[in-house]
Design an enzyme around this catalytic site. Structure first.
Site, PDB file in Angstrom:
ATOM      1  CG  ASP A   1      -4.653   8.999  11.106  1.00  0.00           C
ATOM      2  OD1 ASP A   1      -4.256  10.001  10.926  1.00  0.00           O
ATOM      3  OD2 ASP A   1      -5.578   8.444  10.289  1.00  0.00           O
TER       4      ASP A   1
ATOM      5  N   GLY B   1     -27.987  17.618 -20.923  1.00  0.00           N
ATOM      6  CA  GLY B   1     -28.901  18.460 -20.631  1.00  0.00           C
ATOM      7  C   GLY B   1     -30.381  18.190 -20.057  1.00  0.00           C
TER       8      GLY B   1
ATOM      9  CD  GLU C   1     -28.022  19.251 -16.821  1.00  0.00           C
ATOM     10  OE1 GLU C   1     -27.109  19.810 -17.048  1.00  0.00           O
ATOM     11  OE2 GLU C   1     -29.273  19.404 -17.442  1.00  0.00           O
TER      12      GLU C   1
ATOM     13  CB  VAL D   1       6.468  -0.398  -1.886  1.00  0.00           C
ATOM     14  CG1 VAL D   1       7.451  -0.744  -2.821  1.00  0.00           C
ATOM     15  CG2 VAL D   1       7.165  -0.250  -0.493  1.00  0.00           C
TER      16      VAL D   1
ATOM     17  CB  THR E   1      -1.041   0.042   1.385  1.00  0.00           C
ATOM     18  OG1 THR E   1      -0.240  -0.041   2.445  1.00  0.00           O
ATOM     19  CG2 THR E   1      -1.921  -1.232   1.171  1.00  0.00           C
TER      20      THR E   1
END
Length: 1340
Positions: free
Chosen positions: A370, A1090, A1272, A274, A272
């Site tokens: 972390d 559209g 849209e 290299v 994850t």
């Protein structure tokens, strides 16, 4: 040692129950490409190549001979080298079920719950859920959401996927009381009792019809692999590739020998770190060492002092271990473990946590890790080993800084990590803030620990680490030393903040930017730690700490919830409608099952042709420069490279004439980073991409460099024409108003991030210069035209085919045509089929996106909130070519009024010409930016007037029959209905009162609510642009084949078209088939976009069907009870044609820009959204608590698809306005060019309660069955979250004594939220003087 003497090992693993062996496995072959190209299992998709989107998710199963257990886990196929799979069983989406045998309940439920649209992400979703269910057949909601945290979807809005997941879930309690005291289900019951409720329903699927989940029917783990694991001699495996040697030791001794021989070789477990470094950063390793099944690296030991955890344990295993430990031993001993668990729940996605190792996380020492800050404050130690022996070093600041003497030696490996127990009177806390709660690197994180004297609040020891500040994890060591011996009280808090800010230096131009925000997080986290410790001290000895103010009580409460509820209300079908008539019914997307089984074929899934070649692009690395030279000699030396083409090879066909004349490949000058310069053709995609890095281009920088809208204004750099509309007498109106306000707002751009990247496959035929172009595009005609132009052949020799598109949103039209033209030229040049599939980073870099906007306005209004005059200017950042920029500006101006009647209005629009990739069409087409500018203006008017925003909105809204600022008539009756109904079902005023009460009681957490109306005019600008054609064939067996010119890109247009044909011909949908879209079948089709695709193509199909029925009327009338087979045969016997072409002429549309008036639109879509949010004033984090949407849809053709379009657009709008942020360097280089840095919404961003309601049916003139296009419009309703956040920030500012109007720009990210909630901590942060430094990024 013997490693070098070994011959290549044979790779053995299983895929979907079948044995796979490879005698010459190449370490550079990832599982994803192996599945797709070697095994032809194309259900597993390429989405990003870096483990960030989940499209390539598969399940890996391994047998542990020590525990005798099988572990099933999800993983990203794009990160796994096939050499790491020895002895593993791989399950892909094809392996769990298909339409030829049986589909799996997971596949069935996601499809039937309407959880697929474009379907490209669906196999990954299926496999993440399936992997969880293999381990936990009845998961909790938390477990489900955790399992899906690494999967992204751009279409659905996630809600229907959550619905599908919940059908496997343990029963949960009623939803909403914990958030706002009002249960949506109770409300729904009241609504359904009403007359209106009798015309609506809320079930989109029948759960009782789903097949049950039966764990006994799953694949068994291959017995051969069990026997191998148990009995095979432990021997190091070696795999030799063309460039890389992969060594897999199976004992610690062999591992140490390998590391001694190859000290510079990285140790890889999950690949994850290299893997992405090699792929994206160009870091190369000739030898990789990948331990496999070494007991010492996976051992867990419980000691008197704490836990010793093997470095090879995955983060998921670490989480499981710590979860068990905190339940078994006293809380005072588990402080560090609980803090680690807090971060492990959100660190990356589950696919990454399942393979990434604890050791890899520690050794990589990423600044944003972390875990390292927590391991450091917990006084963890590292157990190292080499051939020379063992030693132990502390995981401290020196190690994290890679200081000599505190780091690993090259020949050493990390065997395990000691994590001590915490002690009584010792407290450890974890903090992080990221752009998105899940699957996002932290902006800043922190681990903090304090130890007190026995039964006292005097500090005995304290340790504070921060990540995300600078290039390494940093320790506030000097500050901590000064705090020892002090009393834990508010006085020490202020001093600690000042000390830490002084000690931790972050320059104004620091990489990553957000410098002031990061500094504020440093002290905000410290304050949270102070309160958390006070709370713990109070529990242990109430006399040791002062009483906290009541309004501080919510500071430490978790902001995020994983409970999801939804109420959907849509129109019931008339009881008089025939049961066989599918119009108005919630019918599943007809490709839904194929989506979830992986059988749906996309462009790159098509089998390779013989002698197929691959194309990759070389793009400009400068934003504005002269090309001095192009040297492709090194690239051409690479074996497998066929040719390198430049603009000179194209000669006089190196131009496209669509919209404006533009060079296809740059020849003398480049105008943006990412501009196409040349292409490499090779016999594999890997070789083509590798060769692009060998092409050397020499540049000479040119001036001016225009990147921002402000730059363009300064240099007068605009595209022609400028557009302007004036309505009423603006100047005169300003003289009569009570108040005048001026302001501006900036709206950032947005990346399309369709899940399927740009894909083209061209097959030339020697005869007659014919060519088939298979392309993922919204506009096959444009692709056909561009290919024909570059090849200098008539269009009738070029056939463009589109089966389906894996998401588009406007981004697969103009740019796709250019890419197709270049690919076709390469095919002609070589005489071979050529395939071009952009990598995610290339796609983002090359294709542009939504236009950034700057809106400047002057508004005049009365004291009662009535807006009498508005003068506004829109600036958009168009990039280096025209593309659709002027059209976007035009539609933005026409739609800028949103839902408001402004009697005197002037609006100008200018598209800026800049040195950035050209921006293009994007869902909403200017309206999301223009609408936000207007709504921001409305919000400021409300603030200045001292009126509630909803009152100002209501008083200015269109009422019934009126006219727009371009003098088109509008009937706003349904706008008012949407507004009133949304007010009612959202309990707006009741909740607003509750929010005000909450805000009085909570100083550091604030809630906000906003209700936003929407008027979305729908039309495509001209009669010709709205025309459509269709073809219907009836065969002699009574079956029907349908073709039209619309593109299926997730909106379900093909499903709707089959519904139309079913109604028109009165036959079951099962009799009707639709293969795809092709210029060979339907010529001269318009671009699909559209929101009118279903409208216009449905009309064309309706025309074709009615032509056929008219022909067949005599036959049917003679045999009214006959079958279609009988009617077709009789028609054939009578020589009556059973094929018909239908045509829809389009909608009348006109707009006179000289006069500023016209009738550009066909109809209006109305809607209203009410959203409630909660913010953390200390960090800027927020959660979306609830959203209610009411839409006017006319008469819905398919409520399931229409609700999906509304939800998907809304969540995309939430991304635009609150999350998605494009960042560019001052040199015009895009930083955010992949899912690692560019964050679209995930499951965690969906409102905890998400309710959609459709108004009762209404008649709409000139549309298909009175339906309305919804693709849209609802995107703009995502702004309701933006303005709810504004409301919460306003509450915070008012409480802190900040009055007056303030501006919030979009997207409203955690950084902007936090810095707007000014307080004593933000005041502590030193400000850098603008102009005194070069910023890391610029606002474009």
């Amino acid at each position: 040692m013997s490693l070098a003497l070994n011959g290549p090992s044979e790779l053995l693993f299983y895929v979907n129950g079948r044995k796979v062996t490879e005698k010459n496995a190449d370490p550079e072959t990832m599982l994803l490409s192996y599945l797709r190209k070697k095994l032809h299992l194309t259900g597993t998709k390429y989405g990003c190549g870096g483990g960030g989107c989940g499209a390539c998710t598969v399940m890996i199963s391994r047998y542990d001979p020590g525990t005798k257990k099988i572990r099933h886990y999800s993983a990203n196929a794009c990160l796994l080298s096939i050499c790491s799979l020895y002895g593993a069983a791989v399950t892909t989406v094809e392996g769990i079920g298909n339409t030829k045998t049986r589909i799996h309940p997971v596949q069935e439920r996601i499809a039937k719950c309407h959880g697929t649209q474009c379907g490209y992400c669906s196999p990954g979703m299926v496999m993440s859920l399936y992997s969880l269910l293999r381990n936990i057949p009845k998961p909790s909601m938390d477990q489900l959401m955790e399992a899906l945290g690494g999967n992204l979807c751009r279409c659905t809005g996630y809600r229907p996927i959550v619905d599908a997941c919940k059908t496997f879930c343990k029963a949960t309690d009623c939803c909403q009381s914990k958030e706002n005291g009002i249960c949506s289900l109770d409300q729904e019951g009241e609504l359904l009792d009403s007359e209106e409720g009798n015309r609506t329903c809320k079930k989109l699927f029948q759960e009782e019809e789903f097949q049950p989940l039966d764990p006994t029917q799953e694949f068994i783990f291959p017995p051969e692999l069990m026997m191998m694991a148990e009995k095979q001699p432990k021997r190091t495996r070696v795999f030799y590739g063309n460039r890389i040697t992969w060594i897999s030791p199976v004992t610690l001794r062999d591992l140490l020998e390998a590391k001694a021989k190859y000290p510079d070789a990285p140790i890889v477990m999950g690949n994850t770190t290299v893997g992405p470094d090699m792929k994206f950063k160009g870091i190369f390793h000739s030898v990789i060492i990948s331990p496999d099944g070494i007991a010492e690296l996976n051992a867990i030991n419980y000691t008197d002092n704490g836990l010793t955890i093997g470095a090879g344990c995955s983060l998921a295993q670490l989480k499981d271990i710590l979860t068990d430990v905190v339940l078994e031993i006293p809380e005072q001993k588990t402080q560090t473990y609980r803090a680690l668990l807090k971060h492990l729940r959100t660190l990356a996605g589950s696919q990454i946590r399942n393979v990434a190792s604890l050791g890899g996380n520690v050794i990589s020492r990423h600044s944003t890790s972390d875990l390292n800050p927590l391991l450091a404050v917990g006084n963890s130690t590292l157990n190292l080993a080499s051939k020379d022996g063992k030693r132990q070093i502390p995981l401290n600041d020196q190690f994290l800084m890679r200081a000599r003497g505190s780091d690993l030696k090259p020949e050493e490996i990390l065997v395990s990590v000691n994590i001590p127990y915490s002690r009584k009177w010792e407290f450890v806390s974890a903090f992080r803030q990221a752009p998105r709660q899940e699957n996002a690197l932290a902006i800043v994180n922190s681990g903090m620990r304090v130890l007190f004297e026995e039964d006292a609040n005097i500090i005995r020891d304290i340790c504070i680490f921060y990540g995300g500040i600078g290039s390494t994890t940093v320790c506030a060591k000097k500050s901590c030393q000064k705090l020892i011996g002090r009393v834990w009280n508010e006085e020490i808090l202020g001093e600690a903040c000042r000390l830490v800010l002084d000690e931790i230096f972050l320059p104004a131009s620091a990489p990553g930017g957000m410098v002031e925000y990061k500094k504020s997080l440093i002290v905000s986290f410290l304050f949270k730690f102070y309160l958390e410790v006070l709370q713990n001290l109070k529990m242990m000895n109430p006399s040791l700490c002062p009483c906290l103010p009541a309004e501080y009580g919510s500071v430490l409460e978790d902001l995020h919830s994983k409970d999801y509820e939804a109420v959907l209300r849509y129109q019931k079908v008339d009881t008089k409608q025939f049961l066989q008539d599918p119009i108005g019914r919630p019918i599943m997307h007809l490709s839904g099952i194929n989506h979830t089984t992986g059988e749906a074929v996309y462009c790159d899934d098509m089998p390779a042709h013989d002698q197929e070649l691959f194309l990759a692009f070389v793009t400009s690395s400068r934003a504005h420069a002269k090309i001095v030279s192009i040297d492709a000699s090194e690239a051409l030396k690479l074996p497998g490279v066929i040719n390198v083409l430049t603009g000179k090879d194209l000669q006089d066909v190196n131009f496209k004439d669509y919209l404006e004349k533009e060079e296809i490949l740059a020849t003398d000058e480049v105008f943006a980073v990412g501009q196409l310069v040349c292409v490499v053709i090779a016999d594999s995609d890997d070789k083509a991409k590798r060769a692009t890095r060998l092409v050397k281009i020499e540049y000479s920088d040119l001036e001016p460099l225009i990147l921002t809208i402000e730059d363009a204004i300064q240099h007068n750099s605009f595209y022609e024409p400028e557009r302007k509309i004036e309505y009423g007498d603006v100047d005169e109106a300003f003289k009569t108003v009570d108040q005048i306000l001026e302001g501006e707002i900036h709206i950032g751009g947005q990346e399309h991030f369709y899940m399927e990247t740009q894909s083209i496959r061209v097959v030339p035929y020697g005869e007659d210069k014919e060519m088939d172009v298979y392309v993922s595009t919204q506009d096959p005609r444009l692709a056909q035209d561009m290919v024909a132009s570059i090849l200098r052949v008539p269009s009738n020799k070029i056939m463009c085919h589109v089966k389906r598109v894996g998401g588009a949103f406007g981004g697969k039209a103009t740019k796709t045509g250019i890419l197709a033209a270049i690919t076709a030229f390469a095919a002609k040049k070589t005489g071979c089929p050529v395939r071009c599939v952009l990598e995610r980073r290339e796609d983002i870099l090359i294709t542009g996106g939504r236009h950034p906007y700057l809106g400047k306005y002057k508004v005049g209004f009365m004291n009662d909130g009535r807006i009498m005059a508005l003068d506004i200017v829109h600036y958009s950042n168009g990039g280096f070519t025209l593309d659709e920029s002027v059209f976007v500006i035009e539609l933005g101006i026409l739609k800028m009024d949103n839902a408001y009647k402004i009697p005197n209005l002037r609006c100008r629009g200018l598209a800026c010409k800049t040195n950035l990739p050209s921006n293009t069409a994007f869902r909403g087409f200017g309206y999301p930016q223009a609408g936000l500018i207007t709504e921001s203006c409305i919000t400021k008017v409300a603030a200045q007037s001292g009126l509630p925003p909803e009152k100002v909105r209501m008083i200015n809204m269109y009422k019934e029959i009126d006219e727009t600022h371009y003098k088109q008539e509008i009937d706003a009756t349904n706008l008012i209905k949407c507004w009133n109904e949304c007010m009612e079902i959202s309990s707006y005023y009741a909740r607003k009162a509750m929010i005000e009460d909450f805000n009085k009681k909570n100083y550091w957490k604030k809630k906000g609510i906003a209700i936003i109306p929407m008027k979305f005019p729908l039309g495509v600008g001209s009669l010709a642009a709205g025309q459509a054609a269709a073809l219907v064939h009836i065969y002699l067996d009574g079956s029907v084949l349908v073709t039209h010119c619309g593109i299926e890109m997730g909106q379900g247009v093909h499903t709707k078209m089959i519904q139309v044909v079913s109604r028109e011909l009165g036959m079951p949908m099962s009799n009707i088939h639709l293969r795809g879209t092709s210029t060979e079948m339907i010529p001269n089709g318009n671009c699909s976009g559209g929101s009118v695709v279903a409208d216009v193509n449905g009309m064309a199909l309706q025309d074709a069907c009615r032509i056929l029925l008219k022909r067949l009327e005599p036959i049917i009338s003679k045999n009214p009870y006959g079958t279609w087979k009988e009617w077709a045969q009789e028609a054939f016997n009578q020589s009556i044609s059973l094929s018909a072409t239908g045509h829809f002429r389009g909608y009348e549309s006109d707009m006179d820009w000289e006069k500023g008036e016209g009738h550009p639109f066909v109809y209006f879509v109305f809607g209203t959204a009410c959203s409630e949010v909660e913010i953390d004033c200390l960090t800027g984090d927020h959660k979306n608590i609830r959203t209610d949407i009411v839409m006017d849809v006319g008469r819905s053709i398919n409520p399931a698809l229409d609700i999906g379009q509304v939800e998907g657009a809304f969540i995309q709008g939430v991304g635009l306005y609150t999350l998605e942020e494009l960042k560019y360097s001052p040199e015009g280089i895009l930083y955010t060019w992949g899912p690692e840095h560019y964050k679209i919404p995930s499951f965690c961003d969906v409102p905890a309660e998400f309710n959609i309601s459709f108004l009762p049916p209404s008649e709409v003139a000139r549309t298909l069955y009175s339906s309305k296009g919804l693709g849209e419009s609802a995107l703009f309703l995502g702004s309701s979250v933006f303005f709810a956040l504004h409301d919460a920030i306003l509450a915070a500012r008012q409480e802190r004594g900040f009055s007056g109007v303030f501006t919030l720009n979009s997207p409203l990210t955690p950084e902007k939220i936090r810095m707007a909630c000014e307080d004593k901590f933000t005041k502590m942060v030193p400000k850098d003087k603008p102009g005194s430094y070069v910023p890391w990024d610029i606002r474009i």
